[in-house]
Design an enzyme around this catalytic site. Structure first.
Site, PDB file in Angstrom:
ATOM      1  N   GLU A 117       0.853  -1.192   0.000  1.00  0.00           N
ATOM      2  CA  GLU A 117       0.000   0.000   0.000  1.00  0.00           C
ATOM      3  C   GLU A 117       0.885   1.238   0.000  1.00  0.00           C
ATOM      4  O   GLU A 117       1.812   1.346   0.810  1.00  0.00           O
ATOM      5  CB  GLU A 117      -0.894   0.033   1.247  1.00  0.00           C
ATOM      6  N   HIS A 156      -4.067  -3.119  -7.998  1.00  0.00           N
ATOM      7  CA  HIS A 156      -5.317  -3.624  -7.433  1.00  0.00           C
ATOM      8  C   HIS A 156      -6.448  -3.510  -8.455  1.00  0.00           C
ATOM      9  O   HIS A 156      -7.287  -4.394  -8.569  1.00  0.00           O
ATOM     10  CB  HIS A 156      -5.647  -2.843  -6.164  1.00  0.00           C
ATOM     11  N   ASP A 166      -7.295   1.617  -7.656  1.00  0.00           N
ATOM     12  CA  ASP A 166      -5.925   1.914  -7.236  1.00  0.00           C
ATOM     13  C   ASP A 166      -4.918   0.958  -7.867  1.00  0.00           C
ATOM     14  O   ASP A 166      -5.278  -0.155  -8.222  1.00  0.00           O
ATOM     15  CB  ASP A 166      -5.820   1.892  -5.704  1.00  0.00           C
TER      16      ASP A 166
END
Length: 181
Positions: A117, A156, A166
């Protein structure tokens, strides 16, 4: 950055053990998934992403957080805007980052992937420090998990296109991938 690992933990990262993980159904680790996250959306440098991954998010802290109530999510790694690297789940375990997903006809990407992330949104560029940290981390992951090649790095949005957007249009895939040589 040293490429040292211990039981799936990347030694140079700060370690925060999320309760949101379980054992992989197979030892295979062959996919790297890039995400973005910020809580509240578009606000950086807050503690809320950490709180979410650690299962401690105060759902009253922001009006948007009620949508996250009861969600159990994590990632293997989180890279803040300043390049700080935090690992929440051993890469040998299954982090809960991809949800309902599919890559090359295979569903359940959490089973065989590592999730990174980046602190950010779909609506603005990521920082130079984030790219530098991501590139170094990716190189270390590829060295440790050789089934992950450039062709097995994805967003993603590519594995869950009906649900996710994203890392978004501001993620510079060309720059990132050319730095992995």
């Amino acid at each position: 950055m040293a490429h040292e690992w211990k039981s799936g933990w990347f030694i140079p990262a700060q370690h925060r053990e999320s309760p949101h993980f379980n054992a992989r159904p197979t030892a295979e680790v062959s996919l790297l998934v890039i995400h973005n996250i910020s809580l509240p959306a578009g606000k950086f440098g807050q503690r809320y992403v950490d709180d979410l991954f650690m299962g401690k998010l105060d759902y009253q802290a922001d009006n948007s957080f009620h949508l996250l109530e009861g969600i159990r999510v994590s990632a293997n790694f989180f890279i803040r805007r300043d390049g700080e690297l935090i690992q929440y789940v051993s890469c040998d375990d299954r982090a809960w980052h991809a949800g309902v997903s599919e890559f090359e006809g295979r569903s359940g990407c959490n089973d065989f992937s590592i999730g990174i992330e980046l602190e950010g949104t779909d609506h603005q560029p990521f920082t130079h420090k984030q790219y530098q940290q991501l590139i170094q981390l990716t190189r270390a992951i590829m060295a440790q998990y050789p089934d992950i090649t450039k062709q097995r790095i994805t967003g993603h949005s590519d594995i869950a296109p009906e649900r996710k957007t994203d890392p978004g249009p501001y993620f510079d895939w060309q720059y990132y991938l050319t730095q992995l040589c």
